[in-house]
Design a protein around this motif. Structure first.
Motif, mmCIF file in Angstrom:
data_model
loop_
_atom_site.group_PDB
_atom_site.id
_atom_site.type_symbol
_atom_site.label_atom_id
_atom_site.label_comp_id
_atom_site.label_asym_id
_atom_site.label_seq_id
_atom_site.Cartn_x
_atom_site.Cartn_y
_atom_site.Cartn_z
ATOM 1 N N ARG A 5 0.933 -1.281 -0.016
ATOM 2 C CA ARG A 5 -0.156 -0.110 0.150
ATOM 3 C C ARG A 5 0.769 1.084 0.117
ATOM 4 O O ARG A 5 0.494 2.337 -0.451
ATOM 5 C CB ARG A 5 -0.957 0.014 0.972
ATOM 6 C CG ARG A 5 -2.171 -1.169 1.043
ATOM 7 C CD ARG A 5 -3.041 -0.803 2.141
ATOM 8 N NE ARG A 5 -2.385 -1.156 3.411
ATOM 9 C CZ ARG A 5 -2.620 -0.853 4.742
ATOM 10 N NH1 ARG A 5 -3.929 -0.188 4.859
ATOM 11 N NH2 ARG A 5 -2.095 -1.238 5.632
ATOM 12 N N ARG A 6 2.075 1.145 0.475
ATOM 13 C CA ARG A 6 2.865 2.387 0.512
ATOM 14 C C ARG A 6 3.230 2.845 -0.975
ATOM 15 O O ARG A 6 3.503 3.995 -1.051
ATOM 16 C CB ARG A 6 4.174 2.117 1.387
ATOM 17 C CG ARG A 6 3.974 2.064 2.763
ATOM 18 C CD ARG A 6 5.262 1.851 3.450
ATOM 19 N NE ARG A 6 5.773 0.566 2.996
ATOM 20 C CZ ARG A 6 6.705 -0.086 3.354
ATOM 21 N NH1 ARG A 6 7.589 0.520 4.282
ATOM 22 N NH2 ARG A 6 7.057 -1.260 3.065
ATOM 23 N N TRP A 8 1.044 3.334 -3.178
ATOM 24 C CA TRP A 8 0.100 3.993 -3.963
ATOM 25 C C TRP A 8 0.413 5.504 -3.756
ATOM 26 O O TRP A 8 0.122 6.222 -4.493
ATOM 27 C CB TRP A 8 -1.325 3.673 -3.049
ATOM 28 C CG TRP A 8 -1.859 2.420 -3.667
ATOM 29 C CD1 TRP A 8 -2.137 1.267 -2.980
ATOM 30 C CD2 TRP A 8 -2.238 2.157 -4.874
ATOM 31 N NE1 TRP A 8 -2.695 0.220 -3.748
ATOM 32 C CE2 TRP A 8 -2.833 0.856 -5.025
ATOM 33 C CE3 TRP A 8 -2.352 2.935 -6.026
ATOM 34 C CZ2 TRP A 8 -3.046 0.208 -6.263
ATOM 35 C CZ3 TRP A 8 -2.774 2.332 -7.151
ATOM 36 C CH2 TRP A 8 -3.211 1.012 -7.392
ATOM 37 N N ALA A 55 2.261 -1.159 -6.135
ATOM 38 C CA ALA A 55 1.207 -0.784 -5.215
ATOM 39 C C ALA A 55 0.240 -1.864 -5.478
ATOM 40 O O ALA A 55 -0.494 -2.648 -4.399
ATOM 41 C CB ALA A 55 0.568 0.469 -5.779
ATOM 42 N N SER A 56 -0.010 -2.537 -6.661
ATOM 43 C CA SER A 56 -1.133 -3.348 -6.799
ATOM 44 C C SER A 56 -0.655 -5.083 -6.712
ATOM 45 O O SER A 56 -1.378 -5.890 -6.249
ATOM 46 C CB SER A 56 -1.539 -3.344 -8.247
ATOM 47 O OG SER A 56 -0.688 -3.970 -8.990
#
Length: 115
Positions: A5-6, A8, A55-56
């Motif tokens: 998540r970081r 993103w 991110a994904s």
């Protein structure tokens, strides 16, 4: 590869920067002559593909995010006075985002291995 998540934040920041730059009627600094503009597209979208894939957690998802953003941004540029949209620009967005996405999903061991 698992999603992180970081990543993103850099992804969204880079998208915002690309959008802001393409919203300007005049490029910052000197305009890039052709084909240097395609090289700029390639490396900008390689960075975006890399960040979106990190991110994904997926090569395909990162590539799709970056390539669709590139298409959307080209359409956006068609409505900015002094700018033009081009399919050639988008092809380099696709190629760059593909490379960036692929690099992001390679394992650390593959990158460091001399083979």
């Amino acid at each position: 590869m698992s999603a992180n998540r970081r990543w993103w934040w850099p992804t969204l920041t880079l998208m915002g920067l690309l959008w802001w730059l393409s919203s300007r009627p005049d490029p910052i600094g000197l305009p890039l002559p052709h084909p240097l503009d395609w090289i700029a597209h390639f490396f900008s979208y390689a960075a975006l593909g890399f960040c979106a894939s990190r991110a994904s957690g997926s090569w395909a998802t990162g590539w799709l995010i970056a390539s669709w953003f590139g298409a959307f941004d080209e359409v956006h540029q068609a409505f900015v006075p002094g700018r033009e949209a081009g399919i050639g620009d988008w092809w380099f967005d696709l190629l760059g985002s593909g490379l960036g996405s692929w690099l992001a999903t390679r394992s650390r061991r593959e990158v460091l291995s001399p083979d």
